[in-house]
Design an enzyme around this catalytic site. Structure first.
Site, PDB file in Angstrom:
ATOM      1  N   HIS A  45       2.524   9.473  -6.043  1.00 36.38           N
ATOM      2  CA  HIS A  45       1.620  10.016  -4.943  1.00 36.38           C
ATOM      3  C   HIS A  45       1.169   8.458  -4.191  1.00 36.38           C
ATOM      4  O   HIS A  45       0.501   7.847  -4.893  1.00 36.38           O
ATOM      5  CB  HIS A  45       0.288  10.787  -5.396  1.00 36.38           C
ATOM      6  CG  HIS A  45      -0.087  11.312  -4.474  1.00 36.38           C
ATOM      7  ND1 HIS A  45       0.228  12.374  -3.613  1.00 36.38           N
ATOM      8  CD2 HIS A  45      -1.597  10.997  -3.798  1.00 36.38           C
ATOM      9  CE1 HIS A  45      -0.726  12.755  -2.726  1.00 36.38           C
ATOM     10  NE2 HIS A  45      -1.841  11.798  -2.865  1.00 36.38           N
ATOM     11  N   CYS A  46       1.256   8.637  -2.953  1.00 36.38           N
ATOM     12  CA  CYS A  46       0.829   7.342  -2.233  1.00 36.38           C
ATOM     13  C   CYS A  46      -0.289   7.671  -1.346  1.00 36.38           C
ATOM     14  O   CYS A  46      -0.278   8.618  -0.443  1.00 36.38           O
ATOM     15  CB  CYS A  46       2.090   6.698  -1.557  1.00 36.38           C
ATOM     16  SG  CYS A  46       1.523   5.317  -0.449  1.00 36.38           S
ATOM     17  N   PHE A  47      -1.307   6.787  -1.324  1.00 32.88           N
ATOM     18  CA  PHE A  47      -2.593   7.070  -0.947  1.00 32.88           C
ATOM     19  C   PHE A  47      -2.266   6.507   0.707  1.00 32.88           C
ATOM     20  O   PHE A  47      -3.159   6.981   1.521  1.00 32.88           O
ATOM     21  CB  PHE A  47      -3.743   6.566  -1.479  1.00 32.88           C
ATOM     22  CG  PHE A  47      -3.978   5.091  -1.516  1.00 32.88           C
ATOM     23  CD1 PHE A  47      -4.364   4.300  -0.441  1.00 32.88           C
ATOM     24  CD2 PHE A  47      -3.322   4.369  -2.440  1.00 32.88           C
ATOM     25  CE1 PHE A  47      -4.500   2.880  -0.660  1.00 32.88           C
ATOM     26  CE2 PHE A  47      -3.395   2.990  -2.853  1.00 32.88           C
ATOM     27  CZ  PHE A  47      -3.855   2.257  -1.790  1.00 32.88           C
ATOM     28  N   GLY A  50      -0.698   9.384   2.368  1.00 28.84           N
ATOM     29  CA  GLY A  50      -1.336  10.595   2.047  1.00 28.84           C
ATOM     30  C   GLY A  50      -0.345  11.698   1.501  1.00 28.84           C
ATOM     31  O   GLY A  50      -0.750  12.932   1.733  1.00 28.84           O
ATOM     32  N   THR A  51       0.580  11.462   0.813  1.00 22.49           N
ATOM     33  CA  THR A  51       1.665  12.422   0.290  1.00 22.49           C
ATOM     34  C   THR A  51       2.387  11.561  -0.851  1.00 22.49           C
ATOM     35  O   THR A  51       2.282  10.716  -0.839  1.00 22.49           O
ATOM     36  CB  THR A  51       2.486  12.924   1.522  1.00 22.49           C
ATOM     37  OG1 THR A  51       3.111  13.997   0.825  1.00 22.49           O
ATOM     38  CG2 THR A  51       3.536  11.951   2.135  1.00 22.49           C
TER      39      THR A  51
END
Length: 199
Positions: A45-47, A50-51
């Site tokens: 999950h990549c901040f 954002g997804t």
């Protein structure tokens, strides 16, 4: 325990039911608690974006990292033109304090982004995910698979195609049998490999 019996092991080769959303979860999928859904070929999950990064967007995420790396290199090249030559070190530092600070920040970002780009390039070429590499010992379907074996590797060309065209290719992952894993685990050299043996 999934995969402990013969029938359970056969089911584990294809996937399992998600305990959070009660949907069928193919191999390499994982439930993301931030997104509240299962993600096929879950990477992380990549901040930043954002997804989750998974089957349908891993190739685009790699392109994003490539663009970020190129942007940092371009800004660093432009920043290098801002340095003004002076005869003493103290005067040079005073005149060039802004380009020096910008260069330090850029090099810190460059190390981080370039490291991510190199990691994801390696993962794409070997058909692995960040989740599979970092949590290998906690993933039930990878239990019993030797560390140096990547069970979903189909060769560099097919791996790149799978990652870049994930939605179009829509691969169905099946864990190799124990015999196939044992064959993959055997060390192959130029002198002794699956095609020939000189000794």
């Amino acid at each position: 325990l999934l995969g402990s019996t013969g029938e359970g092991r056969e089911v584990a080769r294809y996937g399992r039911e998600c305990i959070y959303c009660q949907q069928w979860q193919p191999l390499r999928s994982k439930h993301c608690h931030q997104c509240a859904r299962c993600v096929r070929r879950f990477d992380h999950h990549c901040f930043w974006v954002g997804t989750c990064v998974g089957q349908n967007n891993h190739g685009r995420f790699w392109c994003y990292l490539t663009a970020q790396t190129a942007l940092i290199v371009c800004v660093a090249m432009i920043n290098n033109t801002a340095f003004v030559h002076r005869y003493t070190v103290n005067m040079w530092v005073q005149v060039n304090i802004v380009p020096i600070v910008v260069a330090i920040v850029l090099y810190c970002f460059a190390i981080f982004v370039l490291s991510l780009w190199a990691l994801h390039t390696y993962l794409i070429l070997t058909n692995q995910t960040t989740w599979e590499v970092s949590k290998r010992y906690n993933i039930t379907y990878l239990n019993g698979v030797p560390d140096h074996v990547t069970p979903f590797n189909h060769g560099i060309k097919n791996n790149i195609r799978e990652y870049c065209c994930g939605a179009e290719v829509n691969p169905e992952y099946i864990l190799p049998t124990e015999v196939e894993i044992r064959d993959l685990a055997e060390k192959q050299t130029i002198w002794n490999n699956k095609y020939y043996s000189c000794c």
